[in-house]
Design a protein around this motif. Structure first.
Motif, PDB file in Angstrom:
ATOM      1  N   LYS A  48      -7.194 -11.745 -57.476  1.00 50.10           N
ATOM      2  CA  LYS A  48      -6.621 -10.950 -56.379  1.00 50.10           C
ATOM      3  C   LYS A  48      -5.147 -10.653 -56.643  1.00 50.10           C
ATOM      4  CE  LYS A  48      -9.882 -12.617 -53.026  1.00 50.10           C
ATOM      5  NZ  LYS A  48     -10.170 -13.900 -52.419  1.00 50.10           N
ATOM      6  N   ILE A  49      -4.448 -11.670 -57.136  1.00 47.61           N
ATOM      7  CA  ILE A  49      -3.024 -11.459 -57.454  1.00 47.61           C
ATOM      8  C   ILE A  49      -2.915 -10.457 -58.604  1.00 47.61           C
ATOM      9  CG2 ILE A  49      -0.911 -12.583 -58.296  1.00 47.61           C
ATOM     10  CD1 ILE A  49      -2.023 -15.208 -57.023  1.00 47.61           C
ATOM     11  N   ALA A  50      -3.728 -10.677 -59.655  1.00 46.69           N
ATOM     12  CA  ALA A  50      -3.678  -9.807 -60.844  1.00 46.69           C
ATOM     13  C   ALA A  50      -3.914  -8.347 -60.453  1.00 46.69           C
ATOM     14  CB  ALA A  50      -4.712 -10.258 -61.871  1.00 46.69           C
ATOM     15  N   ASP A  51      -4.914  -8.119 -59.601  1.00 43.42           N
ATOM     16  CA  ASP A  51      -5.272  -6.756 -59.210  1.00 43.42           C
ATOM     17  C   ASP A  51      -4.086  -6.044 -58.568  1.00 43.42           C
ATOM     18  OD1 ASP A  51      -7.020  -4.628 -58.974  1.00 43.42           O
ATOM     19  OD2 ASP A  51      -7.552  -5.160 -56.912  1.00 43.42           O
ATOM     20  N   SER A  52      -3.318  -6.778 -57.775  1.00 45.88           N
ATOM     21  CA  SER A  52      -2.219  -6.127 -57.058  1.00 45.88           C
ATOM     22  C   SER A  52      -1.139  -5.659 -58.039  1.00 45.88           C
ATOM     23  CB  SER A  52      -1.635  -7.071 -55.998  1.00 45.88           C
ATOM     24  OG  SER A  52      -0.997  -8.156 -56.620  1.00 45.88           O
ATOM     25  N   TYR A  53      -0.995  -6.320 -59.169  1.00 44.83           N
ATOM     26  CA  TYR A  53      -0.018  -5.877 -60.171  1.00 44.83           C
ATOM     27  C   TYR A  53      -0.622  -4.811 -61.100  1.00 44.83           C
ATOM     28  CZ  TYR A  53       3.065  -9.783 -58.952  1.00 44.83           C
ATOM     29  OH  TYR A  53       3.899 -10.648 -58.296  1.00 44.83           O
ATOM     30  N   SER A  55      -3.123  -2.696 -60.828  1.00 41.38           N
ATOM     31  CA  SER A  55      -3.402  -1.356 -60.303  1.00 41.38           C
ATOM     32  C   SER A  55      -2.121  -0.557 -60.118  1.00 41.38           C
ATOM     33  CB  SER A  55      -4.179  -1.455 -58.991  1.00 41.38           C
ATOM     34  OG  SER A  55      -3.418  -2.206 -58.072  1.00 41.38           O
ATOM     35  N   LYS A  56      -0.966  -1.239 -60.090  1.00 43.55           N
ATOM     36  CA  LYS A  56       0.309  -0.507 -59.987  1.00 43.55           C
ATOM     37  C   LYS A  56       0.962  -0.319 -61.358  1.00 43.55           C
ATOM     38  CE  LYS A  56       1.552  -2.527 -55.546  1.00 43.55           C
ATOM     39  NZ  LYS A  56       1.659  -3.992 -55.631  1.00 43.55           N
ATOM     40  N   GLY A  57       0.333  -0.838 -62.391  1.00 42.65           N
ATOM     41  CA  GLY A  57       0.905  -0.703 -63.735  1.00 42.65           C
ATOM     42  C   GLY A  57       2.040  -1.678 -64.002  1.00 42.65           C
ATOM     43  N   GLN A  58       2.170  -2.699 -63.145  1.00 43.24           N
ATOM     44  CA  GLN A  58       3.252  -3.680 -63.334  1.00 43.24           C
ATOM     45  C   GLN A  58       2.755  -4.908 -64.080  1.00 43.24           C
ATOM     46  OE1 GLN A  58       4.211  -4.463 -59.266  1.00 43.24           O
ATOM     47  NE2 GLN A  58       5.449  -2.621 -59.045  1.00 43.24           N
ATOM     48  N   LEU A  59       3.702  -5.652 -64.659  1.00 46.67           N
ATOM     49  CA  LEU A  59       3.341  -6.908 -65.313  1.00 46.67           C
ATOM     50  C   LEU A  59       3.213  -8.013 -64.270  1.00 46.67           C
ATOM     51  CD1 LEU A  59       5.688  -7.032 -68.439  1.00 46.67           C
ATOM     52  CD2 LEU A  59       3.376  -6.109 -68.256  1.00 46.67           C
ATOM     53  N   LEU A  60       2.318  -8.976 -64.547  1.00 48.50           N
ATOM     54  CA  LEU A  60       2.257 -10.174 -63.691  1.00 48.50           C
ATOM     55  C   LEU A  60       3.486 -11.036 -63.963  1.00 48.50           C
ATOM     56  CD1 LEU A  60      -0.812  -9.301 -63.758  1.00 48.50           C
ATOM     57  CD2 LEU A  60      -1.272 -11.700 -63.300  1.00 48.50           C
ATOM     58  N   PRO A  61       3.863 -11.897 -63.005  1.00 47.82           N
ATOM     59  CA  PRO A  61       4.993 -12.793 -63.257  1.00 47.82           C
ATOM     60  C   PRO A  61       4.736 -13.655 -64.502  1.00 47.82           C
ATOM     61  CG  PRO A  61       4.290 -12.888 -60.960  1.00 47.82           C
ATOM     62  CD  PRO A  61       3.281 -12.067 -61.680  1.00 47.82           C
ATOM     63  N   ASP A  62       5.811 -13.862 -65.281  1.00 43.61           N
ATOM     64  CA  ASP A  62       5.692 -14.636 -66.526  1.00 43.61           C
ATOM     65  C   ASP A  62       5.037 -15.996 -66.305  1.00 43.61           C
ATOM     66  OD1 ASP A  62       6.825 -12.734 -68.195  1.00 43.61           O
ATOM     67  OD2 ASP A  62       8.869 -13.450 -67.846  1.00 43.61           O
ATOM     68  N   SER A  63       5.431 -16.694 -65.229  1.00 47.18           N
ATOM     69  CA  SER A  63       4.942 -18.068 -65.042  1.00 47.18           C
ATOM     70  C   SER A  63       3.408 -18.101 -64.923  1.00 47.18           C
ATOM     71  CB  SER A  63       5.582 -18.698 -63.810  1.00 47.18           C
ATOM     72  OG  SER A  63       5.292 -17.900 -62.690  1.00 47.18           O
ATOM     73  N   LEU A  64       2.835 -17.107 -64.238  1.00 48.79           N
ATOM     74  CA  LEU A  64       1.372 -17.077 -64.074  1.00 48.79           C
ATOM     75  C   LEU A  64       0.673 -16.924 -65.416  1.00 48.79           C
ATOM     76  CD1 LEU A  64       0.475 -14.799 -61.009  1.00 48.79           C
ATOM     77  CD2 LEU A  64       0.007 -17.208 -61.349  1.00 48.79           C
ATOM     78  N   ILE A  65       1.202 -15.983 -66.223  1.00 47.47           N
ATOM     79  CA  ILE A  65       0.579 -15.690 -67.518  1.00 47.47           C
ATOM     80  C   ILE A  65       0.756 -16.865 -68.484  1.00 47.47           C
ATOM     81  CG2 ILE A  65       0.844 -14.186 -69.538  1.00 47.47           C
ATOM     82  CD1 ILE A  65      -0.568 -12.732 -67.479  1.00 47.47           C
ATOM     83  N   ILE A  66       1.932 -17.457 -68.450  1.00 46.30           N
ATOM     84  CA  ILE A  66       2.206 -18.568 -69.367  1.00 46.30           C
ATOM     85  C   ILE A  66       1.297 -19.760 -69.026  1.00 46.30           C
ATOM     86  CG2 ILE A  66       3.986 -20.247 -70.064  1.00 46.30           C
ATOM     87  CD1 ILE A  66       6.019 -17.831 -69.687  1.00 46.30           C
ATOM     88  N   ASP A  67       1.117 -20.049 -67.725  1.00 47.04           N
ATOM     89  CA  ASP A  67       0.207 -21.131 -67.309  1.00 47.04           C
ATOM     90  C   ASP A  67      -1.225 -20.855 -67.756  1.00 47.04           C
ATOM     91  OD1 ASP A  67       2.220 -22.451 -66.124  1.00 47.04           O
ATOM     92  OD2 ASP A  67       1.589 -22.098 -64.037  1.00 47.04           O
ATOM     93  N   LEU A  68      -1.633 -19.599 -67.593  1.00 43.71           N
ATOM     94  CA  LEU A  68      -2.991 -19.208 -67.975  1.00 43.71           C
ATOM     95  C   LEU A  68      -3.207 -19.484 -69.472  1.00 43.71           C
ATOM     96  CD1 LEU A  68      -5.543 -17.564 -66.913  1.00 43.71           C
ATOM     97  CD2 LEU A  68      -4.419 -15.541 -67.842  1.00 43.71           C
ATOM     98  N   LEU A  69      -2.230 -19.091 -70.271  1.00 42.78           N
ATOM     99  CA  LEU A  69      -2.308 -19.276 -71.727  1.00 42.78           C
ATOM    100  C   LEU A  69      -2.313 -20.749 -72.107  1.00 42.78           C
ATOM    101  CD1 LEU A  69      -2.021 -17.537 -74.403  1.00 42.78           C
ATOM    102  CD2 LEU A  69      -2.167 -16.341 -72.249  1.00 42.78           C
ATOM    103  N   ALA A  70      -1.436 -21.534 -71.475  1.00 42.71           N
ATOM    104  CA  ALA A  70      -1.333 -22.960 -71.818  1.00 42.71           C
ATOM    105  C   ALA A  70      -2.663 -23.652 -71.518  1.00 42.71           C
ATOM    106  CB  ALA A  70      -0.196 -23.598 -71.038  1.00 42.71           C
ATOM    107  N   LYS A  71      -3.265 -23.307 -70.355  1.00 41.78           N
ATOM    108  CA  LYS A  71      -4.548 -23.924 -69.979  1.00 41.78           C
ATOM    109  C   LYS A  71      -5.628 -23.551 -70.988  1.00 41.78           C
ATOM    110  CE  LYS A  71      -4.000 -24.532 -65.057  1.00 41.78           C
ATOM    111  NZ  LYS A  71      -3.513 -23.475 -64.171  1.00 41.78           N
TER     112      LYS A  71
END
Ligand code: ADP
Length: 191
Positions: A48-53, A55-71
């Motif tokens: 849900k968070i990802a979709d909101s970014y 669909s607007k062509g924006q990047l997700l916050p770095d912390s979210l993406i970095i956590d996703l990658l680390a996991k």
């Protein structure tokens, strides 16, 4: 062990060339865009968070993406055979986090393949993809926004990787196979 970052604007052919690289080098493919689209499809909180970014062509916050990658790196043993990072890193903080994450796991980025494609060609490819992809971000308005975001937030990474000697510029126009040959030549001296 090869850890490759495939780098380039939206529509530069990262996904297409990643598939060929996986086949040739047996790498594990991590596409942050694909991971996020899966979360959106599953209707998860992250989706849900990802979709909101997205669909607007924006990047997700770095912390979210970095956590996703680390996991993902922690829970996927196959990543220890070498990874192709597609769509990540996209900002300097993400690149620094990737260097740290890999160093903690006793490895490093081997090379960054930079697919360089003219802007008009990018727009053309993305509009064509939009006719079949069903992606909410493959429409002219969002494509322009994504290219804008790419120029302001992602291109500084090119210098980051030029400075540490890892950047390999690849002419990303022409046939898929010709581009792939240039990539394999650029990777010939990498381990
Ligand atoms: P493309 O490179 O063709 O635009 P991707 O599938 O790599 O497509 O990414 C689609 C969208 O997903 C991006 O526009 C962004 O909103 C989000 N995204 C993907 N990777 C990242 C990342 N590393 N950091 C922040 N947002 C990301």
């Amino acid at each position: 062990m090869l850890n490759i970052v495939i780098f380039g604007a939206p529509g530069s052919g990262k996904g297409t060339q990643s598939e060929k690289l996986i086949e040739k080098y047996g790498l594990y493919h991590i596409s942050t865009g694909d991971l996020l689209r899966k979360e959106i499809k599953a209707g998860s909180e992250l989706g849900k968070i990802a979709d909101s970014y997205i669909s607007k062509g924006q990047l997700l916050p770095d912390s979210l993406i970095i956590d996703l990658l680390a996991k993902l790196l922690d829970t996927t043993p196959e990543t220890r055979q070498g990874v192709i990072f597609d769509g990540f890193p996209r900002t300097i903080p993400q690149a620094e986090a990737l260097d740290t994450m890999l160093a903690e796991r006793g490895t490093a980025v081997s090379a960054v393949i930079g697919l360089e494609v003219d802007e008009a060609e990018l727009i053309d490819r993305l509009l064509k993809r939009g006719q079949v992809s069903g992606r909410s971000d493959d429409n002219l308005e969002t494509i322009k926004k994504r290219l804008d975001v790419y120029h302001t937030q992602t291109t500084p990474l090119r210098d980051y990787y030029v400075e540490n000697g890892k950047y390999k510029a690849i002419h990303g126009m022409g046939s898929v196979d010709t581009i792939f040959v240039s990539i394999t030549e650029a990777l010939a001296d990498c381990k």
